[in-house]
Design a protein around this motif. Structure first.
Motif, PDB file in Angstrom:
ATOM      1  N   HIS A   1      -1.038   5.288  -7.579  1.00 44.18           N
ATOM      2  CA  HIS A   1       0.345   5.601  -7.959  1.00 44.18           C
ATOM      3  C   HIS A   1       0.419   6.719  -8.979  1.00 44.18           C
ATOM      4  O   HIS A   1       1.379   7.481  -9.004  1.00 44.18           O
ATOM      5  CB  HIS A   1       1.067   4.343  -8.448  1.00 44.18           C
ATOM      6  CG  HIS A   1       0.625   3.825  -9.786  1.00 44.18           C
ATOM      7  ND1 HIS A   1      -0.323   2.843  -9.928  1.00 44.18           N
ATOM      8  CD2 HIS A   1       0.983   4.171 -11.034  1.00 44.18           C
ATOM      9  CE1 HIS A   1      -0.506   2.601 -11.215  1.00 44.18           C
ATOM     10  NE2 HIS A   1       0.270   3.391 -11.911  1.00 44.18           N
TER      11      HIS A   1
ATOM     12  N   PHE B   1       1.296   8.407   6.843  1.00 45.06           N
ATOM     13  CA  PHE B   1       0.275   7.505   7.356  1.00 45.06           C
ATOM     14  C   PHE B   1       0.098   7.670   8.856  1.00 45.06           C
ATOM     15  O   PHE B   1       1.035   7.995   9.572  1.00 45.06           O
ATOM     16  CB  PHE B   1       0.632   6.059   7.036  1.00 45.06           C
ATOM     17  CG  PHE B   1       0.693   5.777   5.557  1.00 45.06           C
ATOM     18  CD1 PHE B   1      -0.439   5.350   4.882  1.00 45.06           C
ATOM     19  CD2 PHE B   1       1.854   5.972   4.845  1.00 45.06           C
ATOM     20  CE1 PHE B   1      -0.403   5.110   3.529  1.00 45.06           C
ATOM     21  CE2 PHE B   1       1.902   5.731   3.483  1.00 45.06           C
ATOM     22  CZ  PHE B   1       0.769   5.302   2.818  1.00 45.06           C
TER      23      PHE B   1
ATOM     24  N   LEU C   1       8.652  12.997  -3.407  1.00 43.73           N
ATOM     25  CA  LEU C   1       7.746  12.954  -4.560  1.00 43.73           C
ATOM     26  C   LEU C   1       7.631  14.314  -5.232  1.00 43.73           C
ATOM     27  O   LEU C   1       6.949  14.449  -6.241  1.00 43.73           O
ATOM     28  CB  LEU C   1       6.354  12.514  -4.108  1.00 43.73           C
ATOM     29  CG  LEU C   1       6.066  11.024  -4.141  1.00 43.73           C
ATOM     30  CD1 LEU C   1       4.795  10.737  -3.366  1.00 43.73           C
ATOM     31  CD2 LEU C   1       5.894  10.534  -5.563  1.00 43.73           C
TER      32      LEU C   1
ATOM     33  N   LEU D   1       0.830  -1.206   0.000  1.00 43.83           N
ATOM     34  CA  LEU D   1       0.000   0.000   0.000  1.00 43.83           C
ATOM     35  C   LEU D   1       0.867   1.260   0.000  1.00 43.83           C
ATOM     36  O   LEU D   1       0.677   2.168  -0.816  1.00 43.83           O
ATOM     37  CB  LEU D   1      -0.921  -0.005   1.220  1.00 43.83           C
ATOM     38  CG  LEU D   1      -1.823   1.214   1.285  1.00 43.83           C
ATOM     39  CD1 LEU D   1      -3.060   0.983   0.434  1.00 43.83           C
ATOM     40  CD2 LEU D   1      -2.219   1.524   2.715  1.00 43.83           C
ATOM     41  N   ALA D   2       1.844   1.276   0.899  1.00 43.35           N
ATOM     42  CA  ALA D   2       2.722   2.446   0.969  1.00 43.35           C
ATOM     43  C   ALA D   2       3.458   2.634  -0.350  1.00 43.35           C
ATOM     44  O   ALA D   2       3.625   3.761  -0.825  1.00 43.35           O
ATOM     45  CB  ALA D   2       3.710   2.300   2.120  1.00 43.35           C
ATOM     46  N   ALA D   3       3.875   1.524  -0.963  1.00 43.41           N
ATOM     47  CA  ALA D   3       4.595   1.634  -2.237  1.00 43.41           C
ATOM     48  C   ALA D   3       3.720   2.297  -3.289  1.00 43.41           C
ATOM     49  O   ALA D   3       4.163   3.205  -3.999  1.00 43.41           O
ATOM     50  CB  ALA D   3       5.048   0.254  -2.704  1.00 43.41           C
ATOM     51  N   SER D   4       2.467   1.879  -3.379  1.00 42.96           N
ATOM     52  CA  SER D   4       1.608   2.474  -4.405  1.00 42.96           C
ATOM     53  C   SER D   4       1.340   3.940  -4.099  1.00 42.96           C
ATOM     54  O   SER D   4       1.220   4.768  -4.997  1.00 42.96           O
ATOM     55  CB  SER D   4       0.299   1.690  -4.537  1.00 42.96           C
ATOM     56  OG  SER D   4      -0.577   2.042  -3.502  1.00 42.96           O
ATOM     57  N   MET D   5       1.284   4.278  -2.814  1.00 41.80           N
ATOM     58  CA  MET D   5       1.061   5.675  -2.434  1.00 41.80           C
ATOM     59  C   MET D   5       2.285   6.542  -2.690  1.00 41.80           C
ATOM     60  O   MET D   5       2.233   7.748  -2.601  1.00 41.80           O
ATOM     61  CB  MET D   5       0.710   5.744  -0.940  1.00 41.80           C
ATOM     62  CG  MET D   5      -0.648   5.221  -0.643  1.00 41.80           C
ATOM     63  SD  MET D   5      -1.898   6.313  -1.326  1.00 41.80           S
ATOM     64  CE  MET D   5      -3.354   5.517  -0.758  1.00 41.80           C
ATOM     65  N   MET D   6       3.417   5.891  -2.938  1.00 38.17           N
ATOM     66  CA  MET D   6       4.639   6.634  -3.246  1.00 38.17           C
ATOM     67  C   MET D   6       4.917   6.622  -4.742  1.00 38.17           C
ATOM     68  O   MET D   6       6.026   6.903  -5.175  1.00 38.17           O
ATOM     69  CB  MET D   6       5.843   6.043  -2.494  1.00 38.17           C
ATOM     70  CG  MET D   6       5.753   6.241  -1.007  1.00 38.17           C
ATOM     71  SD  MET D   6       5.652   7.981  -0.572  1.00 38.17           S
ATOM     72  CE  MET D   6       4.316   7.944   0.607  1.00 38.17           C
ATOM     73  N   GLY D   7       3.920   6.236  -5.515  1.00 38.25           N
ATOM     74  CA  GLY D   7       4.063   6.342  -6.959  1.00 38.25           C
ATOM     75  C   GLY D   7       4.614   5.104  -7.639  1.00 38.25           C
ATOM     76  O   GLY D   7       4.980   5.163  -8.804  1.00 38.25           O
ATOM     77  N   VAL D   8       4.677   3.975  -6.920  1.00 40.02           N
ATOM     78  CA  VAL D   8       5.149   2.743  -7.552  1.00 40.02           C
ATOM     79  C   VAL D   8       3.954   2.014  -8.171  1.00 40.02           C
ATOM     80  O   VAL D   8       3.029   1.652  -7.448  1.00 40.02           O
ATOM     81  CB  VAL D   8       5.836   1.813  -6.522  1.00 40.02           C
ATOM     82  CG1 VAL D   8       6.202   0.487  -7.160  1.00 40.02           C
ATOM     83  CG2 VAL D   8       7.051   2.484  -5.932  1.00 40.02           C
TER      84      VAL D   8
ATOM     85  N   ALA E   1      -0.068   9.935  -7.010  1.00 39.21           N
ATOM     86  CA  ALA E   1       1.170  10.226  -6.286  1.00 39.21           C
ATOM     87  C   ALA E   1       2.208  10.819  -7.231  1.00 39.21           C
ATOM     88  O   ALA E   1       2.889  11.784  -6.896  1.00 39.21           O
ATOM     89  CB  ALA E   1       1.714   8.960  -5.633  1.00 39.21           C
ATOM     90  N   ALA E   2       2.297  10.236  -8.423  1.00 38.80           N
ATOM     91  CA  ALA E   2       3.298  10.707  -9.382  1.00 38.80           C
ATOM     92  C   ALA E   2       3.032  12.144  -9.804  1.00 38.80           C
ATOM     93  O   ALA E   2       3.955  12.879 -10.148  1.00 38.80           O
ATOM     94  CB  ALA E   2       3.334   9.788 -10.596  1.00 38.80           C
TER      95      ALA E   2
ATOM     96  N   PHE F   1       9.256   1.663   4.620  1.00 36.19           N
ATOM     97  CA  PHE F   1       9.798   0.390   4.169  1.00 36.19           C
ATOM     98  C   PHE F   1      10.908   0.044   5.157  1.00 36.19           C
ATOM     99  O   PHE F   1      12.061   0.442   4.984  1.00 36.19           O
ATOM    100  CB  PHE F   1      10.320   0.498   2.744  1.00 36.19           C
ATOM    101  CG  PHE F   1       9.292   1.069   1.797  1.00 36.19           C
ATOM    102  CD1 PHE F   1       8.062   0.440   1.644  1.00 36.19           C
ATOM    103  CD2 PHE F   1       9.539   2.230   1.093  1.00 36.19           C
ATOM    104  CE1 PHE F   1       7.106   0.961   0.792  1.00 36.19           C
ATOM    105  CE2 PHE F   1       8.591   2.761   0.246  1.00 36.19           C
ATOM    106  CZ  PHE F   1       7.370   2.123   0.098  1.00 36.19           C
TER     107      PHE F   1
ATOM    108  N   HIS G   1      10.593   6.952  -7.658  1.00 39.10           N
ATOM    109  CA  HIS G   1      10.418   5.958  -8.716  1.00 39.10           C
ATOM    110  C   HIS G   1       9.775   6.545  -9.974  1.00 39.10           C
ATOM    111  O   HIS G   1      10.267   6.371 -11.084  1.00 39.10           O
ATOM    112  CB  HIS G   1       9.543   4.820  -8.188  1.00 39.10           C
ATOM    113  CG  HIS G   1       9.371   3.682  -9.133  1.00 39.10           C
ATOM    114  ND1 HIS G   1      10.221   2.603  -9.158  1.00 39.10           N
ATOM    115  CD2 HIS G   1       8.452   3.455 -10.099  1.00 39.10           C
ATOM    116  CE1 HIS G   1       9.833   1.766 -10.089  1.00 39.10           C
ATOM    117  NE2 HIS G   1       8.766   2.249 -10.679  1.00 39.10           N
ATOM    118  N   SER G   2       8.686   7.277  -9.784  1.00 36.51           N
ATOM    119  CA  SER G   2       7.939   7.753 -10.947  1.00 36.51           C
ATOM    120  C   SER G   2       8.683   8.845 -11.708  1.00 36.51           C
ATOM    121  O   SER G   2       8.332   9.168 -12.832  1.00 36.51           O
ATOM    122  CB  SER G   2       6.565   8.254 -10.508  1.00 36.51           C
ATOM    123  OG  SER G   2       6.714   9.203  -9.488  1.00 36.51           O
TER     124      SER G   2
END
Lengths: 383, 262
Positions: B78, B89, B173, A237-244, B81-82, B95, B109-110
């Motif tokens: 995503h 949160f 970001l 979830l966090a990954a997708s929220m960071m644009g992954v 976010a991009a 991570f 990443h984006s």
């Protein structure tokens, strides 16, 4: 820190490779080699077993990208191995005798069938598998882990069955069924052709393929994609929220993993000089998974050790031990039949006492040993 | 300071229905450029649900979200976010087994363009890109004050530093809007005060609008330029901190209605 330990691993493996090559290429054919030593090597370290274990290394490194890096459980990896194998069968033998197609092949131009250069077939096998990886991953990677595992399990069962029964698909012979496809073209290296019994040279070729997978794994791990894989493994979830982008990233893990399966499949086909559907069974998928888990998920060096060790025990270690044991004590125990009992036991013990694998990725050790994490980390970093 | 009338984010008439439960009911909410606005309300008021709609995690039953001129209502998280909408949160979701700087690199990443082959081969442009993003990650870590932990696993950082790392990751970001979901949860008053100063610093030095969901009224009242109050999915008040403090409906929502008579 990390770099110097990496160098140690590379040096260690290079020494082992050089030693084994010398044994095969020069010691084995040497007339003066005492028969005792020859028998000992033939019993405990036969060339076929070593080469086969390298095929497992190539595939285990691919599976490690899917399971170890991206954290996606795949129980049907044998499907890619099979597809890669049949690519070799189709594109470097006389199987499709109706066609006469040569592309830098290693046999006479008059020979019927499709004869593509071995190195080209490797690429084809890898890419076809990557394509199938994306095809099967597309609809299934939306599933959560357990369901994904079940679907991949089905995929791993279906593909070999298709080849098994593929000698008459509406009149078309795709796979020659149970008879398999045999006699593959030799591997061209410069002006030399490497046949099925040139173990030493084939050994070097397989080592190069494994090295290629190590290189790809390490490079990708350090880059953008590798970070995204780890991020997904850590917190989707966090990954997708960071644009992954989740789907795309998981699919790429699948595709790269499948590519390695294709390489392994082609290598395996040249190793046994043929493709036989019954060899691609479910146990290979589990076997590869056990190698990744045993060696240490996410750590390429550990995975290599795991693959070499398990493959060796399975093909040589246990039978050789059995023969020696039976000779000594006059018993007639069938040791190889205990293979899966042994592996099951090893995996259970590993899960109980050493869940991170023999040579774990340092990160993973932290998850699994919550309590002593701090201490562990500092000792690791100070090395 | 007067609020800009240009909304960088505008959520219009958002409703979210979970089965028979109307979690958010016809809420319109804008975030003016470079502002600090807050969303408050008692537990279960629909704050986090509303947050999740803005970030694309939930699709609203009705209403639209417009971010910086783009309709993001139906975009996956995503992509939103991009575009530059970053969040933290309520319960920290870093991570944990990646280093602090890797956490930031994931968020970039984006923005990175190198493909698989370029990464394997290590082309000059890929190397340059990696180096630039690493420099930027270190710069952001220094900015939030945890530069010395760049190579440390995120899970080994102290609680306060993890909160900072989450903000740093969001800043990576390159956002125009920063959404902070209860950033001072679990902090003592001193730590909260440090965090308030930190929010000011972010706002002053980065061109970013901040939306805060917060329970700590001291934090809300001291940093917000505008406060919006949700109760049972509905917007019941909106105004400056002073206006909200004296708003009768807000007091009722938090403390309950005085029973008539005495």
């Amino acid at each position: 820190m990390a770099r110097s330990s990496q160098r140690k691993w590379v040096t260690g493996y290079l020494i082992a490779v050089a030693a084994i090559f010398i044994i095969y290429q020069f010691l084995f054919p040497w007339e003066g080699l005492p028969i005792g030593i020859y028998d000992f090597l033939q019993l405990w370290l036969p060339p076929t077993a070593v080469n086969e274990s390298l095929v497992y290394v190539i595939c285990a490194l691919g599976l490690n990208i899917v399971v170890g890096y991206a954290g996606l459980l795949d129980l049907g990896y044998v499907a890619f191995w099979a597809i890669g194998g049949y690519c070799a069968g189709w594109f470097m033998s006389e199987f499709f005798y109706q066609i006469n197609l040569h592309f830098f092949g290693s046999v006479a131009r008059t020979a019927p069938g499709i004869h593509v250069n071995f190195w080209g077939v490797l690429l084809i096998g890898g890419l076809v598998c990557a394509f199938f990886g994306i095809l099967i991953g597309g609809p299934t990677l939306r599933l959560k882990s357990d369901y994904l595992a079940i679907v991949t399990l089905g995929f791993g069962e279906i593909i070999p069955q298709v080849f098994f029964n593929g000698d008459d698909i509406a009149g078309f012979n795709l796979s020659n069924g149970t008879k398999g496809i045999t006699i593959l073209d030799p591997i061209p290296v410069g002006a030399k052709n490497i046949g099925p019994f040139d173990f030493g040279y084939k050994f070097i070729i397989f080592v190069l393929l494994a090295a290629l997978m190590v290189f790809i794994s390490l490079r990708l791990r350090k880059g953008k994609l590798g970070r995204a894989w780890l991020a997904i493994r850590e917190d989707e979830l966090a990954a997708s929220m960071m644009g992954v982008p989740l789907m795309q990233t998981k699919l790429s893990a699948y595709a790269v993993g499948a590519f390695a399966g294709g390489l392994g499949g082609v290598a395996f086909a040249t190793h046994v000089d043929g493709v036989y559907a019954e060899r691609f069974n479910f146990s290979i998928s589990i076997f590869l998974l056990a190698m990744v888990v045993l060696g240490g998920m996410g750590n390429v060096w550990g995975v290599i050790i795991g693959a070499l060790l398990l493959s060796w025990i399975n093909s040589t270690g246990l039978p050789a031990f059995g023969t020696t044991f039976n000779d000594k004590f006059g018993t007639s125990i069938n040791f190889p039949s205990f293979t899966f009992l042994l592996f099951g036991l090893v995996l259970i013990l590993m899960m109980l006492y050493k869940r991170e694998g023999l040579i774990p990725e340092s990160r993973l050790r932290l998850i699994l040993h919550e309590g002593d994490a701090e201490e562990d980390l500092t000792s690791k970093e100070s090395k | 300071m007067a609020l800009s009338t240009n909304n960088v984010l505008l959520a219009s008439n958002i409703s979210v229905q979970f089965g028979g439960l109307l979690a958010v009911n016809d809420v319109t909410f804008g975030i003016p450029e470079k502002s600090v606005v807050s969303l408050i309300g008692p537990n279960g008021a629909g704050k986090t649900t509303f947050f999740n709609v803005i970030t694309g995690l939930y699709k609203p039953s009705s209403g639209t979200v417009n971010y910086d001129g783009t309709d993001t209502t139906d975009l996956p998280p995503h992509k939103i976010a991009a575009l530059g909408m970053a969040r933290t949160f309520q319960n920290i979701r870093l991570f944990g087994l990646m280093t602090a700087e890797e956490n930031l690199l994931v968020a970039m990443h984006s923005h990175l363009k190198s493909g698989i082959l370029a990464t394997i081969v290590g082309t000059p442009s890929q190397r340059k890109e990696e180096k630039e993003s690493l420099d930027r990650a270190r710069e952001i870590l220094d900015f939030v004050g945890i530069g010395k932990w760049a190579g440390e696993y995120a899970r080994n950082l102290s609680y306060g530093d993890q909160r900072r790392l989450e903000v740093a990751r969001a800043l990576a970001l390159n956002p125009k809007v920063l959404l902070l979901d209860e950033p001072t949860a679990g902090m003592n008053p001193q730590e909260s005060q440090v965090f308030i100063d930190f929010v000011y610093k972010v706002r002053a030095e980065r061109d970013v609008a901040i939306l805060l969901i917060e329970h700590d009224m001291k934090v809300v009242m001291s940093v917000s330029e505008r406060v919006t109050v949700l109760d049972q999915g509905e917007k019941i008040a909106e105004g400056t901190p002073d206006e909200i403090r004296s708003n009768q409906r807000v007091i009722e929502a938090y403390l309950g209605k005085a029973k008539g008579g005495k």
